[in-house]
Design an enzyme around this catalytic site. Structure first.
Site, PDB file in Angstrom:
ATOM      1  N   ARG A 282      48.201  37.246  37.695  1.00  0.00           N
ATOM      2  CA  ARG A 282      47.836  38.969  37.618  1.00  0.00           C
ATOM      3  C   ARG A 282      48.983  39.647  38.129  1.00  0.00           C
ATOM      4  NH1 ARG A 282      42.755  41.163  37.850  1.00  0.00           N
ATOM      5  NH2 ARG A 282      42.201  39.267  39.000  1.00  0.00           N
ATOM      6  N   CYS A 349      28.254  46.437  19.474  1.00  0.00           N
ATOM      7  CA  CYS A 349      26.851  46.743  19.485  1.00  0.00           C
ATOM      8  C   CYS A 349      26.119  46.048  20.767  1.00  0.00           C
ATOM      9  CB  CYS A 349      26.049  46.292  18.313  1.00  0.00           C
ATOM     10  SG  CYS A 349      26.907  46.575  16.783  1.00  0.00           S
TER      11      CYS A 349
HETATM   12  N1  LLP Z   1      45.365  29.625  40.281  1.00  0.00           N
HETATM   13  C1  LLP Z   1      44.182  29.069  40.115  1.00  0.00           C
HETATM   14  C2  LLP Z   1      43.738  27.721  40.639  1.00  0.00           C
HETATM   15  C3  LLP Z   1      43.318  30.002  39.695  1.00  0.00           C
HETATM   16  O1  LLP Z   1      42.106  29.713  39.369  1.00  0.00           O
HETATM   17  C4  LLP Z   1      43.898  31.433  39.245  1.00  0.00           C
HETATM   18  C5  LLP Z   1      43.123  32.438  38.600  1.00  0.00           C
HETATM   19  C6  LLP Z   1      45.209  31.739  39.371  1.00  0.00           C
HETATM   20  C7  LLP Z   1      46.054  30.730  39.910  1.00  0.00           C
HETATM   21  C8  LLP Z   1      45.755  32.857  39.344  1.00  0.00           C
HETATM   22  O2  LLP Z   1      45.124  34.155  39.978  1.00  0.00           O
HETATM   23  P1  LLP Z   1      45.854  35.369  39.883  1.00  0.00           P
HETATM   24  O3  LLP Z   1      47.309  35.381  40.660  1.00  0.00           O
HETATM   25  O4  LLP Z   1      45.993  35.928  38.417  1.00  0.00           O
HETATM   26  O5  LLP Z   1      44.762  36.217  40.626  1.00  0.00           O
HETATM   27  N2  LLP Z   1      39.513  37.051  34.809  1.00  0.00           N
HETATM   28  C9  LLP Z   1      39.598  37.568  36.156  1.00  0.00           C
HETATM   29  C10 LLP Z   1      40.297  36.817  37.213  1.00  0.00           C
HETATM   30  C11 LLP Z   1      40.102  35.389  37.298  1.00  0.00           C
HETATM   31  C12 LLP Z   1      40.893  34.643  38.134  1.00  0.00           C
HETATM   32  C13 LLP Z   1      40.499  33.007  37.732  1.00  0.00           C
HETATM   33  N3  LLP Z   1      41.883  32.264  38.651  1.00  0.00           N
HETATM   34  C14 LLP Z   1      39.920  38.981  36.135  1.00  0.00           C
HETATM   35  O6  LLP Z   1      40.099  39.597  34.925  1.00  0.00           O
HETATM   36  O7  LLP Z   1      40.005  39.822  37.275  1.00  0.00           O
END
Ligand code: LLP
Length: 426
Positions: A282, A349
């Protein structure tokens, strides 16, 4: 949020870098994901700066935005990749990634995925259970290779984020209980199909404080000491991803604010030889993208005012799934139009099909809106629900815009479907 450096307002019109967004909407239609290349680079440089001169590797969390063009940018900038499926492995290889900078996370790796990753020669498998360790060991042995492994441990810390994206508590499905890790490492040491290379954790996503990371780090360092006493030495320590971004008024820490105390702690414990790996998703892409959408109808009812737009939950699922808040800004606010409070909703919907609620905006039918902070977990979580083609994606670089994924045609959506021939021939 209103304008941001890479999505500035010029002459009263919201731009992506140097291109007015209405121009992109005219050229490519809406809904449209628009990414800023400069914003991707800037986010990367914050990590690069934080690891300068250190033994560290930043593995981009592919799931946040897996478009090949985005992967290619990060590959060229020097990133490694954190993948969670055979599909993501195929993507990063297609984008030119060096397999020995790829780590493979995920609780449910299938046999074919393990084989595919062993064949590619990835840097590390982040193993999440005893059963997975056994499967990986057997497959590697059968292939006559040794699988490089880390155990993803669950340090049981509270990342203080949304429960759906919190992963480091003991009630989550992720990782192995940190108390069971030493015995699993001992088992792994015995197996000819395995080579122990590191330890890993990932405690959650959209984390806006440093303390949960440092709590997890402490527990990992104790584990590393215990393993060393057993004669098991590691080469790297992977702290996962999770650093948050600003959606509204959050003030998430900079990568350096996270990494400086991490390097200091390693130094203090005599573990400076360990490579530090991070898996940010992110924070590398979230604020590098917007979702451009057009108001189809304004519908004012006794209870609420709705702005019905052409983007929907199938394009950006985060509000429906997590009640996530995304900034919404008019692309070209017109003078003399009264501000009203609107719910920004899509045409799907479902009552859950909303993108933003209670936003005070001056709107007219046909106006363009930018849904902000949509670069992460936007397109990558899109679906075809209601037989809606996925939005197109463009990458802007100064005055240039490249289509990095054209809009899908309706025909493509059901081209793979088959009507069976029934016995009576009908
Ligand atoms: N590494 C692992 C093992 C992960 O499961 C994830 C994210 C990341 C790295 C990256 O995390 P980040 O830096 O993006 O926070 N769909 C959700 C977020 C789900 C994150 C899942 N794992 C949302 O839209 O907020």
């Amino acid at each position: 949020m209103t304008a941001t450096p890479h999505f500035p307002i010029r002459d009263g019109i919201l731009h992506a870098e140097d291109i007015p967004l209405p121009e992109l909407a005219d050229r490519h239609g809406t809904p449209l994901y628009v990414y800023s290349r400069a914003a991707l680079h800037e986010a990367w440089h914050r990590y690069e700066h934080a690891i300068a001169g250190r033994n560290a590797l930043v593995c981009y969390g592919v799931k946040a935005n897996s478009n090949l063009a985005v992967l290619h940018e990060f590959q060229r900038l020097g990133a490694g990749f954190d993948i969670v499926s055979g599909g993501e492995l195929a993507r990063v290889l297609a984008a030119g990634a060096n397999p020995n900078r790829v780590v493979f996370s995920g609780v449910g790796k299938q046999g074919w995925e393990l084989r595919q990753a062993l064949t590619a020669g990835i840097k590390c498998f982040n193993v999440e259970s005893a059963a997975e360790l056994e499967r990986l060991a057997d497959i590697a042995q059968e292939m006559g290779v040794r699988a490089p492994v880390s155990l993803r441990v669950n340090p049981d810390v509270d990342a203080k984020t949304h429960p759906y994206i919190s992963t480091g508590l003991k009630e989550n499905k992720f990782g192995v209980d940190i108390r069971e890790a030493p015995s699993l490492y001992r088992q792994a040491r015995q197996h000819p199909g395995l080579e122990i290379v590191g330890v890993d954790c990932h405690i959650g996503s959209q984390i806006t404080q440093i303390s949960p990371y440092l709590d997890a780090l402490d527990k990992l360092l104790d584990l590393i000491d215990a393993l060393a006493a057993d004669g098991i030495t590691l080469r790297h320590l992977d702290l996962g991803g999770g650093l948050g971004i600003r959606y509204t008024d959050e003030t998430p820490p900079d990568p350096a604010e996270l990494l400086n105390p991490v390097f200091a702690a390693l130094h203090q414990r005599g573990l400076h030889y360990l490579q530090v790996i991070l898996e940010p998703g992110r924070s590398l892409v979230g604020n590098a993208g917007i979702l451009l959408t057009r108001v189809e109808y304004l519908k004012c009812t006794e209870a609420r005012n709705f702005a019905i737009v052409d983007a929907a939950m199938n394009d950006l699922m985060r509000p429906a799934l997590y009640e996530a808040w995304h900034g919404v800004v008019p692309v070209q606010p017109r003078a003399g139009i009264p501000q009203e409070t609107y719910d920004i909703v899509g045409p799907i919907c479902e009552s859950g099909d909303w993108l933003a609620r209670d936003r005070k905006l001056p709107l007219e039918q046909g106006d363009l809106l930018a849904i902000q902070s949509a670069g992460a977990y936007g397109f990558s979580m899109a679906s075809h629900y209601n037989t809606r083609p996925c939005a197109a994606e463009v990458l802007v670089d100064g005055q240039n815009a490249w289509v990095i994924r054209p809009r899908e045609s309706i025909q493509e959506l059901f081209a793979q479907e088959r009507i069976p021939k029934t016995a009576d021939g009908r």
